[in-house]
Design an enzyme around this catalytic site. Structure first.
Site, short mmCIF file in Angstrom:
data_model
loop_
_atom_site.label_atom_id
_atom_site.label_comp_id
_atom_site.label_asym_id
_atom_site.label_seq_id
_atom_site.Cartn_x
_atom_site.Cartn_y
_atom_site.Cartn_z
N HIS A 197 8.12 -46.89 26.17
CA HIS A 197 9.35 -47.67 26.14
C HIS A 197 10.47 -46.75 26.65
O HIS A 197 10.45 -45.55 26.37
CB HIS A 197 9.74 -48.05 24.70
CG HIS A 197 9.17 -49.35 24.20
ND1 HIS A 197 8.90 -49.55 22.86
CD2 HIS A 197 8.86 -50.51 24.83
CE1 HIS A 197 8.44 -50.79 22.70
NE2 HIS A 197 8.40 -51.39 23.87
N CYS A 293 14.33 -47.32 17.40
CA CYS A 293 13.54 -48.57 17.34
C CYS A 293 13.74 -49.34 16.06
O CYS A 293 13.40 -50.51 15.99
CB CYS A 293 12.06 -48.30 17.38
SG CYS A 293 11.46 -47.00 18.36
N1 ARG Z 1 3.96 -49.73 17.10
C1 ARG Z 1 5.04 -50.32 17.83
C2 ARG Z 1 4.54 -50.77 19.20
O1 ARG Z 1 3.73 -50.09 19.77
C3 ARG Z 1 6.18 -49.35 17.95
C4 ARG Z 1 7.40 -49.89 18.60
C5 ARG Z 1 8.50 -48.88 18.67
N2 ARG Z 1 9.65 -49.42 19.26
C6 ARG Z 1 10.37 -48.87 20.26
N3 ARG Z 1 11.44 -49.48 20.61
N4 ARG Z 1 10.00 -47.79 20.88
O2 ARG Z 1 4.94 -51.79 19.71
#
Ligand code: ARG
Length: 299
Positions: A197, A293
């Site tokens: 991300h 997040c």
């Molecule tokens: N386990 C979640 C996923 O893989 C974590 C999300 C974390 N969020 C972020 N904005 N980086 O979707």
């Protein structure tokens, strides 16, 4: 000017950032309660070997500590109830893109989550925003994937987005977002799966300063970042991966909240006039998430 997706330095050089309409920055914080947070599968490389290892009690304590820290910075924190069976719903950055038109209408654009269990989170966020007068935008199937503020980050105080693509969001999604919101999107390709991300490798600190992990980007995309931010602070691979140092939250231009233990990053932030506040989010790191997040900024 027609809003577009900007992919090259040459295209960016033609964008007149000063002429873009202003955007009011949201000041309140939305968090989702953590009682059902767990690692049940592997959605990103950080989750490998972590299934079933979350200490529920610790996770709640860490979430409470983060909430208190946000409150101490003088921000109002609003909560949404986590739901049983939605193990990642606590990551409130991902289900929506929150914005406000130059005329003052708040809106959310709903995400098209990659994973089935995460798709089921979105209606809860939709309902929450809808009942508070936000206009709701949706994407069509052609967008394929889009994960809200995991990948789409606002340029400070401007109607301009930075959009990460390659893992959880697509370029097609940004084409639709630019056209729907009438906002240009500077697209950044994420080339390292550990930084799946944009919020894992790119953190806007102020109108001229950004914190990045350079290895997550192509050389050309780094040049685009440097064109719009006169100070590009860089994080080492170790701190970006181990501490998720770029998954920080900058509030009020000076305070930066980040996972505890990123020594070099903390020193760098101090040297540039920021005040880092370190918190513990170790249980959430097992899921590939940290401070940024675990919230979304709202109006
Ligand atoms: N386990 C979640 C996923 O893989 C974590 C999300 C974390 N969020 C972020 N904005 N980086 O979707």
């Amino acid at each position: 000017m027609k809003a577009q997706v900007i992919r090259t330095f040459a295209e960016l050089a033609r964008l007149e950032v000063a002429a873009l309409p202003p955007r009011r920055e949201p000041q309140r914080i939305l968090m989702c309660t953590p009682e059902y947070f767990e690692v049940v599968d592997v959605k990103n490389p950080h989750m490998e070997g972590k299934i079933g290892t979350v200490d529920q009690r610790k996770a709640v304590v860490q979430w409470e500590e983060l909430r208190r820290t946000f409150l101490q910075t003088g921000h109002e924190v609003v909560t949404l109830a986590g739901q049983e069976g939605l193990e990642d719903m606590v990551f409130a950055a991902n289900q929506t893109l929150v914005g406000m038109t130059a005329e003052g209408q708040p809106y959310v654009l709903l995400s098209c989550m990659t994973h089935a269990s995460r798709q089921r989170e979105v209606p809860y966020y939709r309902k929450w925003f809808e009942s508070r007068g936000y206009h709701i935008y949706t994407l069509t199937k052609e967008a394929e994937r889009f994960e809200g503020h995991g990948d789409a980050l606002w340029h400070p105080a401007k109607q301009l987005l930075w959009g990460g693509y390659g893992h959880r969001s697509t370029l097609a999604a940004y084409e639709q977002i630019a056209a729907t919101l009438h906002v240009p999107v500077i697209a950044l390709e994420l080339i390292d799966p550990n930084f799946y991300h944009l919020d894992t490798c790119f953190c806007v600190l102020s109108d001229d300063t950004v914190l990045i992990y350079p290895g997550a980007f192509t050389v050309e995309d780094r040049a685009m970042i440097a064109r719009l931010f006169s100070h590009v602070l860089t994080v080492s691979a170790a701190e970006a991966t181990r501490c998720f140092a770029c998954n920080a939250v900058a509030l009020d231009a000076h305070t930066v909240i980040l996972q505890r233990g990123a020594r070099e990053t903390v020193a760098l932030l101090r040297a540039h006039g920021f005040t880092p506040i370190e918190v513990e989010t170790g249980e959430y790191l097992k899921s590939g998430g940290s401070v940024f997040c675990m919230k979304t900024m709202i109006y």
